[in-house]
Design a protein around this motif. Structure first.
Motif, PDB file in Angstrom:
ATOM      1  N   PHE A  60      -2.021  -3.890  -2.460  1.00 15.67           N
ATOM      2  CA  PHE A  60      -1.374  -2.601  -2.206  1.00 15.67           C
ATOM      3  C   PHE A  60       0.038  -2.626  -2.781  1.00 15.67           C
ATOM      4  O   PHE A  60       0.868  -3.451  -2.372  1.00 15.67           O
ATOM      5  CB  PHE A  60      -1.304  -2.326  -0.701  1.00 15.67           C
ATOM      6  N   ASN A  62       3.667  -0.684  -3.414  1.00 18.63           N
ATOM      7  CA  ASN A  62       4.492   0.405  -2.908  1.00 18.63           C
ATOM      8  C   ASN A  62       5.959   0.058  -3.104  1.00 18.63           C
ATOM      9  O   ASN A  62       6.298  -1.066  -3.492  1.00 18.63           O
ATOM     10  CB  ASN A  62       4.194   0.674  -1.431  1.00 18.63           C
ATOM     11  N   ILE A 120       7.060   0.483   7.104  1.00 15.66           N
ATOM     12  CA  ILE A 120       6.126   0.596   5.987  1.00 15.66           C
ATOM     13  C   ILE A 120       5.335  -0.698   5.770  1.00 15.66           C
ATOM     14  O   ILE A 120       4.163  -0.661   5.384  1.00 15.66           O
ATOM     15  CB  ILE A 120       6.864   1.038   4.703  1.00 15.66           C
ATOM     16  N   ARG A 121       5.964  -1.855   6.005  1.00 16.94           N
ATOM     17  CA  ARG A 121       5.214  -3.103   5.835  1.00 16.94           C
ATOM     18  C   ARG A 121       4.104  -3.207   6.885  1.00 16.94           C
ATOM     19  O   ARG A 121       2.969  -3.591   6.555  1.00 16.94           O
ATOM     20  CB  ARG A 121       6.155  -4.307   5.931  1.00 16.94           C
ATOM     21  N   SER A 124       1.365  -0.808   5.844  1.00 14.21           N
ATOM     22  CA  SER A 124       0.691  -1.227   4.609  1.00 14.21           C
ATOM     23  C   SER A 124      -0.247  -2.395   4.876  1.00 14.21           C
ATOM     24  O   SER A 124      -1.379  -2.423   4.381  1.00 14.21           O
ATOM     25  CB  SER A 124       1.725  -1.602   3.542  1.00 14.21           C
ATOM     26  N   GLU A 125       0.229  -3.375   5.633  1.00 14.22           N
ATOM     27  CA  GLU A 125      -0.617  -4.530   5.943  1.00 14.22           C
ATOM     28  C   GLU A 125      -1.811  -4.119   6.794  1.00 14.22           C
ATOM     29  O   GLU A 125      -2.928  -4.618   6.597  1.00 14.22           O
ATOM     30  CB  GLU A 125       0.216  -5.603   6.633  1.00 14.22           C
ATOM     31  N   GLN A 127      -3.242  -1.035   6.901  1.00 14.16           N
ATOM     32  CA  GLN A 127      -4.154  -0.240   6.077  1.00 14.16           C
ATOM     33  C   GLN A 127      -4.957  -1.123   5.129  1.00 14.16           C
ATOM     34  O   GLN A 127      -6.170  -0.943   4.974  1.00 14.16           O
ATOM     35  CB  GLN A 127      -3.358   0.797   5.292  1.00 14.16           C
ATOM     36  N   VAL A 149      -0.044  -7.278  -0.013  1.00 12.91           N
ATOM     37  CA  VAL A 149       0.929  -6.195  -0.157  1.00 12.91           C
ATOM     38  C   VAL A 149       2.017  -6.659  -1.117  1.00 12.91           C
ATOM     39  O   VAL A 149       2.524  -7.778  -0.994  1.00 12.91           O
ATOM     40  CB  VAL A 149       1.552  -5.817   1.197  1.00 12.91           C
ATOM     41  N   GLN A 183      -0.139   2.711  -3.866  1.00 10.26           N
ATOM     42  CA  GLN A 183      -0.106   3.536  -2.665  1.00 10.26           C
ATOM     43  C   GLN A 183       0.782   4.763  -2.854  1.00 10.26           C
ATOM     44  O   GLN A 183       1.173   5.412  -1.890  1.00 10.26           O
ATOM     45  CB  GLN A 183       0.341   2.691  -1.471  1.00 10.26           C
ATOM     46  N   SER A 344       2.608   6.573   4.596  1.00 10.07           N
ATOM     47  CA  SER A 344       2.966   6.078   5.926  1.00 10.07           C
ATOM     48  C   SER A 344       4.403   6.491   6.203  1.00 10.07           C
ATOM     49  O   SER A 344       5.124   6.951   5.321  1.00 10.07           O
ATOM     50  CB  SER A 344       2.833   4.553   6.009  1.00 10.07           C
TER      51      SER A 344
END
Length: 436
Positions: A60, A62, A120-121, A124-125, A127, A149, A183, A344
């Protein structure tokens, strides 16, 4: 709620939206194994007897955000040093550090006001992990799917992610496939392009024999095989996830005024120098907005506006804050803000929209009637959409979209061109790839 049902239903009614997707380039991958000096095959990571093409790293990509206030300085330093995102001209190396130092105390306070750091971390992790669980079931031939990520400006940085890939058994003679999954649903050279430039740079440094003299022939042959999910602005699952959150917030308004609420889609702005170069981002954001409005039946009036302008140069407008203030001053207080380019929550939603834009609207008399739709975060529909998109990418042996090979019409960056040539050239149809 079943995470499959919304997508199954949407697939039947979203054929026009699906037709907007960029046709992918196809990759016929070789067996992800490399021959070492003794002639034996060494599988990467933890391939098992149920997977014929796995394992697969799902990366991912971002922008990222500082998880603590102590990380703000480093985050801003990397951000303002990136000419792809914030072009400052020939004085970038001087102005970037200067701006980041001056802004650090202010930005630290903003992160303190949203709990001490960006979520956000965490999202992201979460998701990525949940998506990989679904992929292990729906795409067993490329399993196990391992989540990673890679943030451009915050931990975990792209270089740390790449080091982890190598440590986990991908590359350096062991092969393995990795998917760079942006993302940012809508492509911009400033976001996805910058992340891919960084990924390509690290790949060349770590796995290219022309750049790394320490690699032997087997290690060079068994490098990581990359493919890219580079844009997905009108994917049916993304559209459905946005529509669900919008409808949920619309339900908080009285029924008699619900269809009169003005929906304001807000996306991160771009410098006009980037827009005028021909960056596809504004058009792709508009495509997402149109697809969501179509899914909602165009019941509500709407506008697209832009946020997070930095510095004195011209940026794409109208600005979100100005748009909200103008509506409220004219008596239109029922406004629904939708962060349409974010997957997110982070500083742009939790502070800029919630604590600045909406707060100012209330001071102007909005009386709590200007609200924000929830971000996608842990939405089961959204995570199912990620798995659907990634699963199709893997099953169809896609390399990237055909659109990815084209630079902006006004782009003169040779780095961007070489990056595109590399990723477009990963498939069997590399000779037919259009990279300009």
């Amino acid at each position: 709620m079943s995470i499959q049902k919304p997508l199954q239903a949407l697939t039947k009614r979203a054929t026009p939206a699906q037709s907007l997707q960029h046709r992918p380039r196809i990759w016929q991958p070789q067996r992800c194994l490399a021959t070492v000096s003794n002639g034996n095959f060494v599988p990467p990571v933890t391939q098992d007897n149920t997977s014929s093409k796995g394992p697969t790293a799902m990366v991912f990509m971002n922008m990222g955000g500082p998880a603590t206030t102590d990380e703000v300085g480093g985050f801003l330093s990397r951000l303002f040093a990136d000419a792809d995102l914030i072009p400052l001209g020939p004085l970038q190396n001087y102005l970037g550090p200067l701006i980041s130092r001056r802004r650090t105390p202010k930005i630290k306070k903003q992160y303190a006001n949203i709990g001490g750091g960006s979520p956000i971390r965490k999202w992201s992790e979460y998701q990525a992990s949940e998506m990989c669980k679904i992929l292990d079931k729906t795409n067993p031939e490329t399993a196990p799917h391992k989540p990673y990520v890679a943030f451009r400006y915050a931990n975990p940085l792209t270089e740390d992610m790449y080091a982890q890939l190598l440590e986990d058994g991908f590359g350096k003679g062991r092969g393995g496939r990795a998917v760079a999954f942006t993302q940012y649903p809508q492509y911009s050279c400033s976001t996805t392009g910058s992340s891919l430039n960084e990924l390509w740079k690290l790949r060349q440094r770590l796995e290219s024999p022309s750049r790394n003299n320490s690699l032997d022939a087997a290690q060079a042959e068994g490098s990581i095989k990359w493919s890219v999910i580079d844009r997905w602005p009108t994917h049916p699952g993304l559209v459905e996830a946005f529509a669900e959150n919008i409808n949920a917030t619309l339900q908080t308004y009285p029924e008699e005024i619900r269809d009169s609420v003005v929906i304001l889609y807000s996306a991160h702005s771009l410098p006009m120098s980037v827009v005028n170069r021909g960056d596809p981002y504004p058009a792709e954001v508009a495509a997402t907005v149109w697809a969501v409005q179509q899914r909602l039946g165009f019941r509500n009036p709407y506008r697209l506006c832009w946020q997070s302008q930095v510095g004195p140069s011209a940026w794409l407008g109208a600005q979100t804050s100005d748009t909200v203030n103008n509506f409220v001053k004219k008596g239109q207080k029922d406004l629904l803000l939708v962060p349409i380019a974010f997957t997110s929550d982070h500083i742009e939603t939790l502070f800029e929209i919630d604590q600045e834009v909406i707060h100012e609207a209330n001071e102007l008399g909005a009386d709590g009637r200007t609200r924000r739709a929830e971000s996608l975060n842990g939405s089961p529909t959204f995570i199912s959409a990620l798995a659907s998109l990634a699963g199709a990418h893997l099953r169809n042996n896609e390399v990237c979209s055909r659109q990815m090979g084209l630079r902006c019409p006004g782009c003169k960056s040779e780095r961007c061109l070489e990056q595109k040539r590399f990723f477009m050239g990963q498939g069997e149809q590399a000779n037919n790839a259009v990279t300009l």
